[in-house]
Write a protein that holds these residues in place. Sequence first.
Motif, PDB file in Angstrom:
ATOM      1  N   ALA A 114    -123.773  35.383  32.953  1.00 34.26           N
ATOM      2  CA  ALA A 114    -122.892  35.222  31.802  1.00 34.26           C
ATOM      3  C   ALA A 114    -122.479  36.578  31.263  1.00 34.26           C
ATOM      4  O   ALA A 114    -121.360  36.776  30.813  1.00 34.26           O
ATOM      5  CB  ALA A 114    -123.593  34.413  30.712  1.00 34.26           C
ATOM      6  N   ALA A 115    -123.429  37.537  31.312  1.00 31.45           N
ATOM      7  CA  ALA A 115    -123.110  38.890  30.854  1.00 31.45           C
ATOM      8  C   ALA A 115    -122.115  39.571  31.770  1.00 31.45           C
ATOM      9  O   ALA A 115    -121.327  40.415  31.344  1.00 31.45           O
ATOM     10  CB  ALA A 115    -124.385  39.727  30.771  1.00 31.45           C
ATOM     11  N   ASP A 116    -122.110  39.206  33.050  1.00 31.87           N
ATOM     12  CA  ASP A 116    -121.203  39.838  34.002  1.00 31.87           C
ATOM     13  C   ASP A 116    -119.777  39.333  33.901  1.00 31.87           C
ATOM     14  O   ASP A 116    -118.880  39.878  34.546  1.00 31.87           O
ATOM     15  CB  ASP A 116    -121.700  39.613  35.443  1.00 31.87           C
ATOM     16  N   LYS A 117    -119.544  38.281  33.104  1.00 29.50           N
ATOM     17  CA  LYS A 117    -118.198  37.741  33.015  1.00 29.50           C
ATOM     18  C   LYS A 117    -117.236  38.720  32.361  1.00 29.50           C
ATOM     19  O   LYS A 117    -116.042  38.686  32.607  1.00 29.50           O
ATOM     20  CB  LYS A 117    -118.228  36.433  32.228  1.00 29.50           C
ATOM     21  N   ILE A 118    -117.761  39.563  31.485  1.00 28.66           N
ATOM     22  CA  ILE A 118    -116.895  40.554  30.850  1.00 28.66           C
ATOM     23  C   ILE A 118    -116.369  41.534  31.888  1.00 28.66           C
ATOM     24  O   ILE A 118    -115.237  41.974  31.833  1.00 28.66           O
ATOM     25  CB  ILE A 118    -117.676  41.304  29.746  1.00 28.66           C
ATOM     26  N   GLY A 119    -117.182  41.839  32.888  1.00 31.21           N
ATOM     27  CA  GLY A 119    -116.760  42.724  33.961  1.00 31.21           C
ATOM     28  C   GLY A 119    -117.043  44.179  33.665  1.00 31.21           C
ATOM     29  O   GLY A 119    -117.126  44.598  32.515  1.00 31.21           O
ATOM     30  N   THR A 120    -117.234  44.947  34.720  1.00 29.13           N
ATOM     31  CA  THR A 120    -117.461  46.379  34.582  1.00 29.13           C
ATOM     32  C   THR A 120    -116.153  47.067  34.211  1.00 29.13           C
ATOM     33  O   THR A 120    -115.124  46.802  34.819  1.00 29.13           O
ATOM     34  CB  THR A 120    -118.009  46.962  35.895  1.00 29.13           C
ATOM     35  N   PRO A 121    -116.167  47.939  33.212  1.00 35.27           N
ATOM     36  CA  PRO A 121    -114.915  48.609  32.818  1.00 35.27           C
ATOM     37  C   PRO A 121    -114.400  49.520  33.920  1.00 35.27           C
ATOM     38  O   PRO A 121    -115.158  49.985  34.777  1.00 35.27           O
ATOM     39  CB  PRO A 121    -115.337  49.405  31.576  1.00 35.27           C
ATOM     40  N   LYS A 122    -113.094  49.774  33.874  1.00 34.55           N
ATOM     41  CA  LYS A 122    -112.457  50.668  34.837  1.00 34.55           C
ATOM     42  C   LYS A 122    -111.932  51.895  34.108  1.00 34.55           C
ATOM     43  O   LYS A 122    -111.451  51.813  32.981  1.00 34.55           O
ATOM     44  CB  LYS A 122    -111.324  49.947  35.557  1.00 34.55           C
ATOM     45  N   ILE A 123    -112.022  53.029  34.794  1.00 31.25           N
ATOM     46  CA  ILE A 123    -111.584  54.303  34.217  1.00 31.25           C
ATOM     47  C   ILE A 123    -110.309  54.753  34.915  1.00 31.25           C
ATOM     48  O   ILE A 123    -110.245  54.807  36.147  1.00 31.25           O
ATOM     49  CB  ILE A 123    -112.679  55.380  34.364  1.00 31.25           C
ATOM     50  N   ILE A 124    -109.294  55.064  34.124  1.00 29.64           N
ATOM     51  CA  ILE A 124    -108.042  55.623  34.658  1.00 29.64           C
ATOM     52  C   ILE A 124    -107.978  57.078  34.230  1.00 29.64           C
ATOM     53  O   ILE A 124    -108.011  57.385  33.031  1.00 29.64           O
ATOM     54  CB  ILE A 124    -106.819  54.842  34.153  1.00 29.64           C
ATOM     55  N   ALA A 125    -107.899  57.979  35.216  1.00 30.32           N
ATOM     56  CA  ALA A 125    -107.895  59.413  34.940  1.00 30.32           C
ATOM     57  C   ALA A 125    -106.692  60.058  35.636  1.00 30.32           C
ATOM     58  O   ALA A 125    -106.196  59.539  36.630  1.00 30.32           O
ATOM     59  CB  ALA A 125    -109.196  60.050  35.442  1.00 30.32           C
TER      60      ALA A 125
END
Length: 350
Positions: A114-125
């Motif tokens: 359930a915690a993984d539903k938010i998803g890992t953030p992505k970084i744009i550089a």
Amino acid sequence: MNQKNIDIRIVFFFTILLLVGIIAFIVQFFNHVDCEDAKFYIFSDHSQSEESIEFYDQTSNAKSWVWDFGDGSEKDVRKHTFHIYKKPGKYSVTLTINGGCTHTKELVIKDKFAADKIGTPKIIAPKTITVGQPAYFKSISEDAKTWEWAFGENKGIDETSSNPVYNFITPGEKTITLVINGDFSRVAKKIIYVHPRVIKKTNPLDVSSYEFEKKAEAFALPRGPVKKDPLEEMLQYVPVAPKTKTVKDSIATTKKAPKMSEDQFEILFKKVAEGSKVKDDFAEFICDDLDIPVVKNDKDLVTFAQLCASVKGKKIKIESIRLNKDKQTNCIKGLSISYKVKKYLIWSKD
């Protein structure tokens, strides 16, 4: 003569019997386990399913252990062990010490998926980053409310805005990390390379070719009708440089206190009573505020420094601890504690 020999034997017999009783008492005393003072602890990073959770016991004179994790799994007989819960929910963890003393603690396991539903953030550089020039970063994440950026040049957090601007001081490979909503189980990472600043070599000054300033009359325009300044028209098409980020624009980075669970706090606080630790050992966890409020045994309000002074040199048994932490800094701002003090082999409220 015979009566005298019989008296000596009786005295000798009772003397041996007394010594045996004393030895048995000493052995029983040093092997005795105080069932009300069991010390077993549970450590977990996130308390979620599919995570390895640590269990261990430090009860004095404990010789045998039986762990029942409350999920129907096989019991464990080790002093220090690990267990993984497959499903979320509330579990009663029971420890039986020396076959007689039984203690239970409730453990709440969260749903990892359930915690993984938010998803890992992505970084744009940006593709090209140069020392000394502003680099613009952006995060992509659903339901993000807080951001903690580290740009690989300092040990702590560098920025706390969603789209930060950062100037790198040194060149080389940097690891960018981003944590959203304080969830360290899903840390986004991106490796970038910062290019050194290129310094162009200028020609040395040639004094012989130096052109001295002319008089003001040489720059005077000939008289005629008023005309629009060509410089004013040219400036309309010059791109405007992005506004340099000021101290007011950036959110001041806040020093965060290390993580401390209530079980870890209990271990450290008992060492204060034993005399091996002092109140100053809690400084980094309470952000150097030794006068945080403490509710003692549901009736007295004291400072943390007064609490440490009151238990020093006493044998205590902690029944419950509840920590009040600041969500932004993780500092302990107050706590509630219930404990007993042992006086003349009797446990009583302090």
